[in-house]
Design a protein around this motif. Structure first.
Motif, PDB file in Angstrom:
ATOM      1  N   PRO A  20       3.234   6.626 -16.249  1.00  0.00           N
ATOM      2  CA  PRO A  20       4.411   7.062 -17.332  1.00  0.00           C
ATOM      3  C   PRO A  20       5.472   7.447 -16.799  1.00  0.00           C
ATOM      4  N   ALA A  21       5.476   8.022 -15.454  1.00  0.00           N
ATOM      5  CA  ALA A  21       6.448   9.008 -15.051  1.00  0.00           C
ATOM      6  C   ALA A  21       7.138   7.919 -13.987  1.00  0.00           C
ATOM      7  N   VAL A  22       6.773   6.788 -13.961  1.00  0.00           N
ATOM      8  CA  VAL A  22       7.808   5.819 -12.985  1.00  0.00           C
ATOM      9  C   VAL A  22       8.892   5.463 -13.635  1.00  0.00           C
ATOM     10  N   THR A  23      10.306   5.551 -13.212  1.00  0.00           N
ATOM     11  CA  THR A  23      11.313   5.178 -13.699  1.00  0.00           C
ATOM     12  C   THR A  23      12.060   4.312 -12.737  1.00  0.00           C
ATOM     13  N   GLN A  24      13.108   3.207 -13.410  1.00  0.00           N
ATOM     14  CA  GLN A  24      13.583   2.379 -12.893  1.00  0.00           C
ATOM     15  C   GLN A  24      14.401   3.091 -11.326  1.00  0.00           C
ATOM     16  N   GLN A  25      14.935   4.279 -11.404  1.00  0.00           N
ATOM     17  CA  GLN A  25      15.409   4.874 -10.201  1.00  0.00           C
ATOM     18  C   GLN A  25      14.367   5.339  -9.087  1.00  0.00           C
ATOM     19  N   ILE A  26      13.211   5.659  -9.671  1.00  0.00           N
ATOM     20  CA  ILE A  26      12.172   6.041  -8.673  1.00  0.00           C
ATOM     21  C   ILE A  26      11.835   4.688  -8.167  1.00  0.00           C
ATOM     22  N   VAL A  27      11.579   3.568  -8.815  1.00  0.00           N
ATOM     23  CA  VAL A  27      11.242   2.266  -8.311  1.00  0.00           C
ATOM     24  C   VAL A  27      12.358   2.098  -7.084  1.00  0.00           C
ATOM     25  N   ASP A  79      13.488  -6.518  -8.862  1.00  0.00           N
ATOM     26  CA  ASP A  79      14.314  -5.908 -10.104  1.00  0.00           C
ATOM     27  C   ASP A  79      13.362  -4.448 -10.317  1.00  0.00           C
ATOM     28  N   PRO A  80      14.005  -3.478  -9.832  1.00  0.00           N
ATOM     29  CA  PRO A  80      13.424  -2.073 -10.043  1.00  0.00           C
ATOM     30  C   PRO A  80      13.054  -1.938 -11.519  1.00  0.00           C
ATOM     31  N   ALA A  81      13.935  -2.374 -12.568  1.00  0.00           N
ATOM     32  CA  ALA A  81      13.639  -1.935 -13.807  1.00  0.00           C
ATOM     33  C   ALA A  81      12.346  -2.858 -14.607  1.00  0.00           C
ATOM     34  N   ALA A  82      12.234  -4.076 -13.808  1.00  0.00           N
ATOM     35  CA  ALA A  82      11.054  -4.781 -14.528  1.00  0.00           C
ATOM     36  C   ALA A  82       9.869  -4.253 -13.917  1.00  0.00           C
ATOM     37  N   ILE A  83       9.767  -3.950 -12.643  1.00  0.00           N
ATOM     38  CA  ILE A  83       8.766  -3.197 -11.770  1.00  0.00           C
ATOM     39  C   ILE A  83       8.216  -1.989 -12.422  1.00  0.00           C
ATOM     40  N   ALA A  84       9.379  -1.044 -12.884  1.00  0.00           N
ATOM     41  CA  ALA A  84       9.099   0.355 -13.626  1.00  0.00           C
ATOM     42  C   ALA A  84       8.443  -0.010 -15.196  1.00  0.00           C
ATOM     43  N   ASN A  85       8.753  -1.157 -15.736  1.00  0.00           N
ATOM     44  CA  ASN A  85       8.338  -1.142 -17.276  1.00  0.00           C
ATOM     45  C   ASN A  85       7.092  -1.954 -16.907  1.00  0.00           C
ATOM     46  N   GLN A 103      14.518   3.694  -5.518  1.00  0.00           N
ATOM     47  CA  GLN A 103      14.464   4.716  -4.247  1.00  0.00           C
ATOM     48  C   GLN A 103      13.338   4.272  -3.361  1.00  0.00           C
ATOM     49  N   VAL A 104      12.181   4.116  -3.860  1.00  0.00           N
ATOM     50  CA  VAL A 104      10.988   3.780  -2.961  1.00  0.00           C
ATOM     51  C   VAL A 104      11.132   2.469  -2.284  1.00  0.00           C
ATOM     52  N   LEU A 105      11.701   1.440  -3.140  1.00  0.00           N
ATOM     53  CA  LEU A 105      11.905   0.278  -2.517  1.00  0.00           C
ATOM     54  C   LEU A 105      12.951   0.445  -1.307  1.00  0.00           C
ATOM     55  N   GLU A 106      13.710   1.052  -1.527  1.00  0.00           N
ATOM     56  CA  GLU A 106      15.075   1.092  -0.520  1.00  0.00           C
ATOM     57  C   GLU A 106      14.450   2.178   0.598  1.00  0.00           C
ATOM     58  N   ASP A 122       0.762  -1.256   0.006  1.00  0.00           N
ATOM     59  CA  ASP A 122       0.017   0.041  -0.094  1.00  0.00           C
ATOM     60  C   ASP A 122       0.846   1.180  -0.080  1.00  0.00           C
ATOM     61  N   GLU A 123       1.821   1.018   0.676  1.00  0.00           N
ATOM     62  CA  GLU A 123       2.909   2.367   0.893  1.00  0.00           C
ATOM     63  C   GLU A 123       3.671   2.490  -0.521  1.00  0.00           C
ATOM     64  N   LEU A 124       4.032   1.529  -0.974  1.00  0.00           N
ATOM     65  CA  LEU A 124       5.012   1.479  -2.118  1.00  0.00           C
ATOM     66  C   LEU A 124       4.173   2.059  -3.230  1.00  0.00           C
ATOM     67  N   ALA A 125       2.912   1.472  -3.389  1.00  0.00           N
ATOM     68  CA  ALA A 125       1.716   2.158  -4.311  1.00  0.00           C
ATOM     69  C   ALA A 125       1.584   3.602  -4.262  1.00  0.00           C
TER      70      ALA A 125
END
Length: 108
Positions: free
Chosen positions: A85-92, A72-78, A94-97, A42-45
């Motif tokens: 569309p603004a979600v990027t690998q870097q954002i994912v 895998d942040p890249a797979a989740i972002a894709n 950072q949010v996971l961390e 819920d928090e990640l979303a």
């Protein structure tokens, strides 16, 4: 003489039971803790500005009894591009961390 043999026998038995208890008790305590907690979806979303259901679809689920793998942040972002569309690998990443569960400290 017989008493010395009996004392030795019981001493060995006691030693074996102590070793068994010292081995089994920590394993039983670990098993009761269960698997490590998963990320708070819920928090990640909310942080990624996507619906929780979409994130659940994109997050890998470990097989029953398997140790969870780091997402895998890249797979989740894709996977989430259709929702945001603004979600990027870097954002994912950072949010996971930022939302990673604390790891218990091991004591030796």
């Amino acid at each position: 003489m017989c008493e010395a043999i009996m004392n030795t026998f019981f001493s060995k038995q006691l030693t074996i039971w102590c070793i068994a208890a010292a081995t089994v008790v920590p394993m039983a305590a670990t098993a009761q803790n269960g698997p490590p907690p998963g990320p708070p979806l819920d928090e990640l979303a909310a942080d990624l500005h996507v619906p929780t259901a979409a994130l659940e679809t994109c997050m890998p689920r470990p097989a029953e009894g398997a140790r969870p793998q780091r997402p895998d942040p890249a797979a989740i972002a894709n996977c989430l591009k259709a929702e945001n569309p603004a979600v990027t690998q870097q954002i994912v990443a950072q949010v996971l961390e930022d939302n990673a569960p604390e790891q218990p400290r091991r004591s030796n």
